[in-house]
Scaffold this active site. Structure first.
Site, PDB file in Angstrom:
ATOM      1  N   GLY A  79       0.831  -1.197   0.000  1.00 39.19           N
ATOM      2  CA  GLY A  79       0.000   0.000   0.000  1.00 39.19           C
ATOM      3  C   GLY A  79       0.861   1.240   0.000  1.00 39.19           C
ATOM      4  N   CYS A 123      11.926   0.406   0.278  1.00 43.66           N
ATOM      5  CA  CYS A 123      11.707   0.586   1.720  1.00 43.66           C
ATOM      6  C   CYS A 123      12.722  -0.187   2.568  1.00 43.66           C
ATOM      7  CB  CYS A 123      10.292   0.175   2.104  1.00 43.66           C
ATOM      8  SG  CYS A 123       9.060   1.319   1.496  1.00 43.66           S
ATOM      9  N   TYR A 152       7.112  -3.079   6.933  1.00 40.42           N
ATOM     10  CA  TYR A 152       7.049  -3.536   5.532  1.00 40.42           C
ATOM     11  C   TYR A 152       8.472  -3.653   4.968  1.00 40.42           C
ATOM     12  CZ  TYR A 152       6.389  -2.891   0.452  1.00 40.42           C
ATOM     13  OH  TYR A 152       6.447  -3.003  -0.915  1.00 40.42           O
ATOM     14  N   LYS A 156      10.665  -7.024   3.801  1.00 38.31           N
ATOM     15  CA  LYS A 156      11.267  -7.140   2.470  1.00 38.31           C
ATOM     16  C   LYS A 156      12.753  -7.495   2.597  1.00 38.31           C
ATOM     17  CE  LYS A 156       7.931  -6.153  -0.482  1.00 38.31           C
ATOM     18  NZ  LYS A 156       7.439  -7.211  -1.367  1.00 38.31           N
ATOM     19  N   GLU A 194      -3.835   3.003  -2.131  1.00 34.72           N
ATOM     20  CA  GLU A 194      -3.265   3.738  -3.262  1.00 34.72           C
ATOM     21  C   GLU A 194      -1.977   4.450  -2.858  1.00 34.72           C
ATOM     22  OE1 GLU A 194      -6.152   4.137  -1.906  1.00 34.72           O
ATOM     23  OE2 GLU A 194      -6.604   6.221  -1.445  1.00 34.72           O
ATOM     24  N   GLN A 221       8.649  16.757   0.784  1.00 37.81           N
ATOM     25  CA  GLN A 221       9.301  15.447   0.751  1.00 37.81           C
ATOM     26  C   GLN A 221       9.407  14.987  -0.709  1.00 37.81           C
ATOM     27  OE1 GLN A 221       6.318  16.224   1.974  1.00 37.81           O
ATOM     28  NE2 GLN A 221       4.849  14.535   1.983  1.00 37.81           N
ATOM     29  N   ARG A 286      13.681  10.388  -1.234  1.00 39.06           N
ATOM     30  CA  ARG A 286      14.081   9.094  -1.796  1.00 39.06           C
ATOM     31  C   ARG A 286      14.005   9.157  -3.317  1.00 39.06           C
ATOM     32  NH1 ARG A 286      10.688   4.493   0.453  1.00 39.06           N
ATOM     33  NH2 ARG A 286      12.221   4.432   2.121  1.00 39.06           N
TER      34      ARG A 286
HETATM   35  P1  NAD Z   1      -0.611  -4.936  -5.271  1.00 41.14           P
HETATM   36  O1  NAD Z   1      -1.115  -4.791  -3.880  1.00 41.14           O
HETATM   37  O2  NAD Z   1      -1.394  -4.327  -6.354  1.00 41.14           O
HETATM   38  O3  NAD Z   1      -0.381  -6.486  -5.606  1.00 41.14           O
HETATM   39  C1  NAD Z   1      -0.055  -7.452  -4.627  1.00 41.14           C
HETATM   40  C2  NAD Z   1      -1.008  -8.604  -4.815  1.00 41.14           C
HETATM   41  O4  NAD Z   1      -0.678  -9.638  -3.852  1.00 41.14           O
HETATM   42  C3  NAD Z   1      -2.477  -8.243  -4.565  1.00 41.14           C
HETATM   43  O5  NAD Z   1      -3.249  -8.491  -5.720  1.00 41.14           O
HETATM   44  C4  NAD Z   1      -2.891  -9.134  -3.415  1.00 41.14           C
HETATM   45  O6  NAD Z   1      -4.226  -9.616  -3.492  1.00 41.14           O
HETATM   46  C5  NAD Z   1      -1.895 -10.280  -3.527  1.00 41.14           C
HETATM   47  N1  NAD Z   1      -1.791 -11.016  -2.265  1.00 41.14           N
HETATM   48  C6  NAD Z   1      -1.535 -10.516  -1.041  1.00 41.14           C
HETATM   49  N2  NAD Z   1      -1.585 -11.513  -0.134  1.00 41.14           N
HETATM   50  C7  NAD Z   1      -1.893 -12.648  -0.810  1.00 41.14           C
HETATM   51  C8  NAD Z   1      -2.083 -13.981  -0.410  1.00 41.14           C
HETATM   52  N3  NAD Z   1      -1.982 -14.367   0.870  1.00 41.14           N
HETATM   53  N4  NAD Z   1      -2.394 -14.902  -1.361  1.00 41.14           N
HETATM   54  C9  NAD Z   1      -2.523 -14.531  -2.663  1.00 41.14           C
HETATM   55  N5  NAD Z   1      -2.337 -13.267  -3.105  1.00 41.14           N
HETATM   56  C10 NAD Z   1      -2.033 -12.334  -2.175  1.00 41.14           C
HETATM   57  O7  NAD Z   1       0.891  -4.365  -5.261  1.00 41.14           O
HETATM   58  P2  NAD Z   1       1.844  -4.009  -6.475  1.00 41.14           P
HETATM   59  O8  NAD Z   1       2.001  -2.544  -6.483  1.00 41.14           O
HETATM   60  O9  NAD Z   1       1.414  -4.705  -7.703  1.00 41.14           O
HETATM   61  O10 NAD Z   1       3.215  -4.641  -5.957  1.00 41.14           O
HETATM   62  C11 NAD Z   1       3.679  -5.914  -6.366  1.00 41.14           C
HETATM   63  C12 NAD Z   1       4.919  -6.281  -5.561  1.00 41.14           C
HETATM   64  O11 NAD Z   1       5.944  -5.294  -5.768  1.00 41.14           O
HETATM   65  C13 NAD Z   1       4.673  -6.349  -4.062  1.00 41.14           C
HETATM   66  O12 NAD Z   1       5.455  -7.387  -3.511  1.00 41.14           O
HETATM   67  C14 NAD Z   1       5.186  -5.017  -3.561  1.00 41.14           C
HETATM   68  O13 NAD Z   1       5.600  -5.075  -2.217  1.00 41.14           O
HETATM   69  C15 NAD Z   1       6.359  -4.780  -4.513  1.00 41.14           C
HETATM   70  N6  NAD Z   1       6.647  -3.339  -4.649  1.00 41.14           N
HETATM   71  C16 NAD Z   1       5.810  -2.527  -5.333  1.00 41.14           C
HETATM   72  C17 NAD Z   1       6.093  -1.176  -5.440  1.00 41.14           C
HETATM   73  C18 NAD Z   1       5.185  -0.230  -6.201  1.00 41.14           C
HETATM   74  O14 NAD Z   1       5.543   0.932  -6.350  1.00 41.14           O
HETATM   75  N7  NAD Z   1       4.031  -0.665  -6.703  1.00 41.14           N
HETATM   76  C19 NAD Z   1       7.240  -0.644  -4.833  1.00 41.14           C
HETATM   77  C20 NAD Z   1       8.066  -1.500  -4.132  1.00 41.14           C
HETATM   78  C21 NAD Z   1       7.787  -2.855  -4.050  1.00 41.14           C
END
Ligand code: NAD
Length: 323
Positions: A79, A123, A152, A156, A194, A221, A286
Site C-alpha cells: 500500500g 523501503c 514492511y 522485504k 493507493e 518530501q 528518496r
Molecule cells: P498490489 O497490492 O497491487 O499487488 C499485490 C497482490 O498480492 C495483490 O493483488 C494481493 O491480493 C496479492 N496477495 C496478497 N496476499 C496474498 C495472499 N496471501 N495470497 C494470494 N495473493 C495475495 O501491489 P503491487 O504494487 O502490484 O506490488 C507488487 C509487488 O511489488 C509487491 O510485492 C510489492 O511489495 C512490490 N513493490 C511494489 C512497489 C510499487 O511501487 N508498486 C514498490 C516496491 C515494491
C-alpha cells in the site's frame, strides 16, 4: 502449452502482476496467474488464473503443482503511506508476506525449480540515509547496517535474505528487484492502498474547478516515480542477466510531492490550489540510485514522468467519474 516457456506469476491480481502477465504473454510465455482475488480493473491475460491464499501450504500447492520455467513472486500486503506507515497493519503485512515467501521457497525446493524473481522494495534502505529531501543515499550496498523505516521494509529485507540464503545453499537462482514507486493505470486508486501518484490523480479528478486538493505534510518530501512499462523492461533485462544481487529498479529523477501535484493539476487543465494537512509521510527524500542498473543491465527509464502521469491521470479520471 507444447514447447512454450512457462511462467508462474504470484500476485497476478495486483497492479504490477496484471501488467507483468500481459508482458510475459507478449513475450510468448504460457502464463499461470495466482492471487487471492481477480484483477479489479481489467480481465487477466493469463492462460490460467487460480484463486488461492498463497500464505497457506494448500494455496501454494495449488499454485505450484509442477515446475515452471520462471516464477515471479509479487504477492504481498502492499500500500501507500496511508497503509504502510500508520503502524495499524504491521502484523498483517509481516505475517502474510513472510508466510507467502516461506511457502514459495518450500514449493520451489519440492519441485526443484530454479529461476525465481522476487519483488523487494526501496523501503529496505536505512531511514537515517533519507533525512534530506535532495541527497538521500540509496546505493544498493548502503542497505546495511539495516534500519528500514517500516515493518514492511524489514519484511522485504528479511525476504531478500531468505532468497539469497537459498541461493547459497541450494540450486535456486534468484533475481531480486528493489522497486521504487512504480505507477500507471490499473493500480489501487481509492481503496486506502493507493500510492501517491494515484492518490493525487484521484484528488485532482474529483476536485471542482477553483477548489483545492490535500497533500500530507508540507509537500516538500521527495520521491521518484517509474512508469510501469519501464519497470517491465527492467524486470525482463534482470531475468535474462546473471545479476544475482538485489538491484534498484526505479527512476533517479526526484520530485517533491508539491511538484508532482502541480504536474497533475496542470495535466487536468483545472485551476486548483494545494492545501497541506497532517498525514503519514515516510522518509524525507528518496530517489533511485541507478548507477548499478545502468552499468550492469544498460537500462534507463524511457517514459518521461509527464507522459506517465498523463496516461495515469486519464485512467483515474475515468474511474473516478464513472456514474
Ligand atoms: P498490489 O497490492 O497491487 O499487488 C499485490 C497482490 O498480492 C495483490 O493483488 C494481493 O491480493 C496479492 N496477495 C496478497 N496476499 C496474498 C495472499 N496471501 N495470497 C494470494 N495473493 C495475495 O501491489 P503491487 O504494487 O502490484 O506490488 C507488487 C509487488 O511489488 C509487491 O510485492 C510489492 O511489495 C512490490 N513493490 C511494489 C512497489 C510499487 O511501487 N508498486 C514498490 C516496491 C515494491
Amino acid at each position: 502449452m507444447n514447447d512454450r516457456k512457462t511462467a508462474l506469476v504470484l500476485g497476478a491480481g495486483g497492479f504490477i502482476g496484471t501488467h507483468l502477465v500481459t508482458d510475459l504473454k507478449r513475450q510468448g510465455f504460457w502464463v499461470r496467474g495466482v492471487d487471492i482475488k481477480h484483477p479489479e480493473y481489467s480481465e487477466t491475460d493469463a492462460d490460467e488464473f487460480i484463486i488461492a491464499d498463497l500464505s497457506t501450504e494448500a494455496g501454494m500447492a495449488a499454485a505450484m503443482d509442477r515446475i515452471f520455467d520462471e516464477t515471479y513472486q509479487l504477492a504481498a500486503d502492499m500500500g501507500g503511506a496511508g497503509y504502510l506507515f500508520t503502524g495499524e497493519n504491521d502484523a498483517q503485512v509481516m505475517r502474510n508476506s513472510s508466510l507467502i515467501n516461506l511457502q514459495l521457497l518450500k514449493a520451489l525446493e519440492h519441485h526443484q525449480a530454479t529461476k525465481v524473481f522476487y519483488a523487494s522494495s526501496a523501503c529496505v534502505y536505512p531511514e537515517h540515509n533519507q533525512m534530506s529531501s535532495d541527497s538521500p543515499t540509496i546505493a544498493e550496498d548502503t542497505v546495511y547496517p539495516a534500519a528500514p523505516d517500516s515493518d514492511y521494509g524489514w519484511e522485504k529485507l528479511y525476504a531478500e535474505r531468505l532468497y539469497l540464503a537459498h541461493v547459497r545453499n541450494s540450486s535456486l537462482d534468484a533475481r531480486i528487484a528493489r522497486f521504487h514507486n512504480i505507477f500507471g493505470p490499473m493500480g489501487a486508486w481509492d481503496n486506502g492502498k493507493e500510492k501517491v501518484p494515484a492518490a493525487i490523480c484521484r484528488k485532482v479528478a474529483q476536485a471542482t474547478e477553483g477548489g483545492s486538493i490535500d497533500v500530507w505534510g508540507d509537500g516538500k518530501q521527495t520521491r521518484s516515480f517509474l512508469f510501469i512499462e519501464d519497470c517491465l523492461t527492467a524486470v525482463r533485462k534482470l531475468m535474462d542477466s546473471n545479476v544475482g544481487a538485489p538491484i534498484n529498479i526505479g527512476s533517479s529523477e526526484m520530485v517533491s510531492i508539491n511538484q508532482l501535484a502541480d504536474k497533475v493539476i496542470s495535466i487536468s487543465g483545472k485551476s486548483l490550489t494545494i492545501s497541506h494537512i497532517e498525514g503519514p509521510q515516510g522518509v524525507r527524500g528518496r530517489g533511485s540510485d541507478n548507477r548499478l542498473i545502468e552499468a550492469s543491465l544498460d537500462w534507463r527509464p524511457q517514459v518521461p514522468l509527464n507522459d506517465g502521469l498523463r496516461t495515469t491521470y486519464a485512467w483515474v479520471d475515468k474511474m473516478a467519474n464513472i456514474d
